[in-house]
Design an enzyme around this catalytic site. Structure first.
Site, PDB file in Angstrom:
ATOM      1  N   ARG A  27       0.831  -1.216   0.000  1.00 17.34           N
ATOM      2  CA  ARG A  27       0.000   0.000   0.000  1.00 17.34           C
ATOM      3  C   ARG A  27       0.858   1.256   0.000  1.00 17.34           C
ATOM      4  NH1 ARG A  27      -2.158  -4.290  -0.449  1.00 17.34           N
ATOM      5  NH2 ARG A  27      -4.226  -4.839   0.308  1.00 17.34           N
ATOM      6  N   ARG A 485       0.894   0.106   8.428  1.00 16.92           N
ATOM      7  CA  ARG A 485       0.294   1.387   8.797  1.00 16.92           C
ATOM      8  C   ARG A 485      -0.800   1.257   9.855  1.00 16.92           C
ATOM      9  NH1 ARG A 485      -1.857  -0.870   4.827  1.00 16.92           N
ATOM     10  NH2 ARG A 485      -4.087  -0.780   4.421  1.00 16.92           N
ATOM     11  N   GLN A 486      -1.198   0.014  10.194  1.00 17.57           N
ATOM     12  CA  GLN A 486      -2.218  -0.160  11.240  1.00 17.57           C
ATOM     13  C   GLN A 486      -1.442  -0.549  12.495  1.00 17.57           C
ATOM     14  OE1 GLN A 486      -5.428  -2.539   9.555  1.00 17.57           O
ATOM     15  NE2 GLN A 486      -5.360  -1.371   7.660  1.00 17.57           N
ATOM     16  N   LYS A 498      -9.562  -7.746  13.567  1.00 15.04           N
ATOM     17  CA  LYS A 498      -9.012  -6.406  13.800  1.00 15.04           C
ATOM     18  C   LYS A 498      -9.558  -5.793  15.084  1.00 15.04           C
ATOM     19  CE  LYS A 498      -7.875  -4.982   9.109  1.00 15.04           C
ATOM     20  NZ  LYS A 498      -8.102  -4.063   7.989  1.00 15.04           N
ATOM     21  N   CYS A 602     -18.351  -2.409 -24.623  1.00 13.45           N
ATOM     22  CA  CYS A 602     -17.751  -2.710 -25.936  1.00 13.45           C
ATOM     23  C   CYS A 602     -16.248  -2.428 -25.930  1.00 13.45           C
ATOM     24  CB  CYS A 602     -18.440  -1.920 -27.049  1.00 13.45           C
ATOM     25  SG  CYS A 602     -18.194  -0.148 -26.912  1.00 13.45           S
TER      26      CYS A 602
END
Length: 1028
Positions: A27, A485-486, A498, A602
């Site tokens: 991330r 990051r957590q 969590k 399409c």
């Protein structure tokens, strides 16, 4: 963690050849890019000061780092440093020793060491030469000046960052040397933009296709590709001068060949050089960032006040005393003196100076988190040269938090010897108690959720002893990619929920918190849990979500239950916060973001022009073959007990929903690995050869449209069929990954050897590829619709065919069970990304589209939102500041929404949108927060309801609607008879319904006018609002 009292060189993370652990850093890679990640790995940072601000920076810096601090752990630290525990205070540990191992644990690839040597006027700074960046927090200005001068004078200069937090004021200062080159100032990915026309002129003018905005600025350069006619432009870069949002000039094109058609251009990223001065030189004429345009003079006012605060410390060897009026007046006088020496100045802000003096010894943890996030991003810029650096000062104050508290007695603010002393010095005891008894509901425990919980722990939000509570919910389990990051999660938590994990980690920081963790989604299906009664017990709701739909839903529940909502989100280095307060502001649903543009069917099917199209096509193929069809197959066999029963019903001429697709799957069902490989080989032939041959058969390269223009011109690309070649690694990967996925859905075992090239080659040598004959029945693919949008009637021929296939399947005793796969992008061993990446790359090859690497393919296919801890920390800090104001019941003027982009860097604070009041008539107004109420009973009729509304609110109801059901519309035949019916009978509520919200229209003032809208009218089925 090693002590570093003897200056030895810190080992860097790894050498040049370093492999980035994508499962951990994906991330963040999307935010910084690989070259910046490599540079970080080879850098080392010196970070001094392990208070609340230092630790915020220390845990986000992803480079080798030396943590420096000379102080001992104190009870006071527990309120600002989330890595210091009660036992550290009791055992009189040094702060740096207490935090070092906890910082190291956050990032397994980063070398962390520590130092507790004195850093003062007598220190020889030469040991700093081995660092690329030096950050000082909790350092006096004279020391900052000396260290900064040393860093600035080195060759190459050492990047210097100074950060300070005193009560309600914070600052960041950056000096990255005389010439600091930045490779990519914005970090935005340049888009390919298609060309409509280029004039043959001096200057030549380029116009974008379909009036697409080019987003360029004069002086930037673009590079051209795939232009037909004016081919000399291809591969060349030209400087642009912007003429309009969708056209620009590129210099002389008069001598070039005339433009025919096609082509696109892309912005060329050009490096930019930034010049910095030392603190000493910047003091009297500072270059500042202005975050709040409603108070443009604030940065210079804080600058003067904080310089005066430093002088105060020089003169008194201490900070101003908490609540001391005398010290405040001394500081005010010093600020006026400092202000006369400044070249750029603003009038002295007396209120700000007095608040600074009163709170200077304290700390507001959320303010430290917000500025810590910004300073951490500056550290990453210092070592990577990615993104535009801060020039050169950032100042922020939280005066709105303390303004209403100025009249409180000095007793409110004095220390009481507990973990909240630093906070108490800023907001007082009464406000601390308000925070302790808050009952908060937070939805989501991901990156922002973890940061919010840290802020709750430091602020003492929701303490058990005060009957407060923090209720959190998140249905997700922890993945490895969350860890970077957590920050409440560690490797041993992977695959645990969590919410419960975050709750435990939060109570580690502050054991007095009452955290109740759930594993539920918040959606209509869980309204029995998160009911009105549940909301009625809350003080406020915080969202930490990653999607708009869930936010909209939570917002509607907050509006319905009159509860404040604090929302925030991040994307890469960008972040926003939105504060929603009943009766004061608009709600989240008051504004709508434009929906994401869908790629036309399409385009995906036949005419891809950019890599996003081929990635989406591959992702759709995965979804259809490995998720949708197996699920449909299983559903069919849950409805129909056996193949024999289905056969009897079909022979009797019944048509069964989905039977033809299911029988097709059943008849083609492979039984062993060899057949899976054969299916994969036939898929290759179909996707990458036959489809292309068919398109070129239907539309040869020289096909022209009615107006004479070429059919195959930009953005349409003609396909070129691919011949299968097992030696091509892309072909091999496609075959193996496709076969593995088919084996997966059909529960067919295979071994590691089955995946080897020799086994695959042997199986393929027996696969017969039928000869290709183009089909004549081709609809113009331009208007192709998705198959499910057209139901084809089946011929009796097809029915007979299906019955035969079913008879054969019964004879072969084929299984009626399949295993649908859910696309999982983060597990490299499952073959999902192998399939999507190889299928997308092969299709890109067919259409001559520039391919994307696996990382980019994964981001687009997995709809991954780039994320980095710096932005998450900042956003949560800003939200927690607003939480204090909500808890204190502050007025509208004190609230702030924020948008920032740490890359550029820009921070913008604004007032929230005030609530709109709509006039119904005659001084009767309503807003989104209003809800009129009517209490009924068992025999209460519709007529009683209408009369009650008229009497209670003074306005005549004309029409009553419940959801989509019209209860009473006078013009509808038979509706007048309904007036005698009871509400109970008309609405038929479920047993547990206490009320319904009805939409009521009101009579206009003049006949013939439109009916007037009003707020929802909540009808309770019984007098006390209990269930009937």
């Amino acid at each position: 963690c090693q002590p570093l009292d003897s200056p030895s060189s810190p080992p860097s993370m790894a050498a040049d050849s370093m492999e980035i652990d994508d499962s951990l850093y994906s991330r963040q890679r999307y935010v910084l890019g690989d070259s910046a990640m490599h540079q970080m790995a080879q850098s080392s940072v010196f970070l001094s000061g392990m208070g609340g601000l230092g630790i915020e920076i220390g845990r986000v810096v992803i480079t080798a780092v030396t943590l420096h601090d000379t102080k001992q752990c104190d009870t006071w630290d527990l309120g600002s440093n989330f890595f210091i525990r009660k036992e550290d205070v009791l055992s009189q540990k040094k702060r740096v020793e207490a935090v070092c191992s906890r910082v190291a644990e956050l990032n397994p690839y980063v070398h962390v060491d520590m130092s507790s040597s004195a850093l003062d006027d007598n220190t020889d700074f030469s040991f700093l030469r081995k660092y690329q960046c030096v950050i000082l927090t909790e350092a006096r200005l004279c020391l900052q000046k000396r260290v900064n001068a040393f860093c600035h004078s080195q060759q190459p200069p050492i990047r210097f960052i100074g950060c300070d937090a005193y009560g309600i004021c914070v600052r960041v200062f950056c000096d990255f040397g005389e010439e600091f080159e930045v490779s990519d100032p914005t970090g935005e990915e340049p888009k390919e933009i298609f060309i409509q026309s280029i004039t043959q002129d001096n200057p030549g003018v380029v116009t974008c296709m379909d009036n697409q905005p080019h987003g360029l600025q004069t002086g930037q350069s673009v590079v051209f590709r795939e232009v037909n006619g004016m081919v000399e432009l291809n591969g060349t870069a030209r400087q642009v001068s912007v003429l309009s949002p969708h056209s620009f000039a590129i210099g002389d094109t008069a001598q070039l060949q005339p433009y025919a058609h096609g082509g696109f251009f892309v912005l060329v990223k050009t490096p930019k050089t930034y010049r910095f001065e030392t603190i000493e030189r910047q003091l009297c004429d500072p270059q500042v960032l202005t975050p709040d345009f409603s108070k443009p003079e604030a940065p210079l006012q804080i600058h003067a006040a904080m310089l005066a605060l430093d002088t105060f410390q020089e003169q008194h060897s201490r900070l101003p005393s908490i609540g001391c009026l005398q010290d405040a007046e001394v500081l005010l006088k010093l600020t006026e003196e400092v202000n006369t020496t400044l070249r750029s100045k603003a009038p002295v802000n007396t209120e700000l100076v007095r608040c600074l003096s009163r709170t200077a010894r304290g700390i507001l943890p959320p303010l430290a988190a917000a500025v810590g996030g910004l300073a951490s991003q500056e550290t990453l810029k210092a070592v990577t040269g990615k993104f535009a650096p801060l020039q050169q000062w950032f100042y922020l104050d939280a005066i709105e938090v303390v303004r209403p508290l100025q009249s409180l007695s000095a007793e409110e603010f004095v220390p009481r010897g507990d973990r909240y002393d630093g906070l108490r010095a800023c907001i007082g005891e009464s406000m601390c108690l308000e925070l302790h008894k808050l009952r908060v509901f937070m939805v989501g425990c991901g990156a922002i959720g973890c940061e919010m919980l840290k802020n709750f722990a430091l602020l003492g939000v929701g303490l058990a002893k005060s009957s407060g509570e923090v209720c959190i919910t998140d249905p997700d389990l922890i993945e490895k990619s969350n860890l970077n990051r957590q920050f409440l999660f560690r490797p041993h938590h992977i695959q645990k929920p969590k919410s419960t994990t975050a709750a435990e980690a939060t109570c580690d920081i502050n054991p007095d918190l009452q955290v109740d963790a759930h594993l539920n989604k918040v959606c209509p299906a869980t309204e029995s849990i998160y009911s009105d009664t549940f909301y009625s017990r809350l003080n406020l709701v915080v969202t930490a979500l990653d999607n708009v739909e869930a936010r909209r839903y939570v917002d509607s529940r907050c509006v319905s239950n009159q509860r404040p909502l604090l929302d925030s989100g991040t994307m890469g280095t960008k972040g926003h916060t939105e504060i929603i307060v009943p009766n004061l502001t608009e709600s989240y649903n008051s504004h709508r973001d434009p929906p994401e543009e869908e790629i036309p069917f399409c385009t995906l099917k036949s005419f891809p022009s950019v890599i996003e199209h081929t990635i989406q096509w591959a992702r759709d193929k995965f979804e259809n073959a490995f998720t949708h069809k197996p699920s449909m197959y299983n559903t069919f066999w849950q409805t129909h007990s056996s193949a024999e029963v289905v056969l009897q019903r079909m022979q009797a001429g019944e048509s069964l929903e989905g039977s033809f697709q299911v029988i097709k799957l059943l008849s083609r069902r492979p039984g062993q690995w060899e057949q899976c490989i054969a299916i994969a080989r036939l898929k290759f032939e179909k996707y990458f050869k036959r489809k292309a041959l068919q398109l070129l058969h239907s539309f040869p390269l020289d096909t022209r449209l009615k107006d004479g223009s070429l059919f195959w011109q930009s953005p349409k690309r003609p396909p070129a069929p691919i011949d299968f070649d097992l030696k091509d690694s892309l072909h091999f990967t496609f075959i193996v990954s496709t076969a593995r996925l088919f084996a997966g859905i059909y529960n067919i075992p295979y071994t590691e050897t089955d995946l080897s090239e020799e086994v695959v080659r042997r199986i393929l040598s027996d696969v017969k590829i039928p000869e290709y004959r183009p089909s004549e029945k081709v609809k113009t693919d331009e208007t192709a619709k998705k198959p499910e949008q057209q139901k084809m009637p089946l011929s009796s021929e097809e029915e007979r065919e299906a019955i035969t296939q079913l008879l054969q399947a019964i004879a072969a005793d084929r299984s009626l069970q399949m295993s649908p796969l859910q696309f999982e992008k983060d597990d490299d061993s499952n073959g999902h990304m192998d399939f999507v990446a190889s299928a997308s790359a092969l299709r890109a090859r067919v259409y001559s589209i520039e391919p994307a690497d696996r990382l980019k393919t994964k981001r687009i296919a997995g709809k991954i939102i780039p994320a980095i801890a710096t932005a998450t920390a900042a956003v949560a800090g800003l939200v927690a500041l607003e939480l204090i104001k909500v808890a204190g019941g502050y007025g509208f003027d004190s609230f702030k929404n924020c948008f920032f982009n740490l890359a550029i860097p820009v921070v913008v604070l604004t007032e929230p949108a005030p609530v709109k009041r709509t006039l119904i008539r005659d001084n009767i107004y309503y807003s989104i927060w209003d809800c009129w109420t009517v209490f009924g009973h068992e025999d209460f009729t519709l007529s009683d309801f209408m009369n009650t509304v008229r009497e209670k609110y003074g306005i005549e109801p004309t029409m009553v609607v419940h959801g989509v059901k019209m209860l009473y519309v006078p013009v509808m035949p038979g509706h007048s008879k309904r007036l005698k019916l009871t509400m109970q009978k008309l609405i038929k509520p479920s047993v547990d319904r206490r009320y319904v919200d009805l939409t009521v229209s009101f009579a206009p003032e003049a006949d013939g006018d439109e009916d007037l809208p009003g707020p929802p009218v909540r009808y309770y089925f019984s007098r006390d609002g209990e269930t009937p």
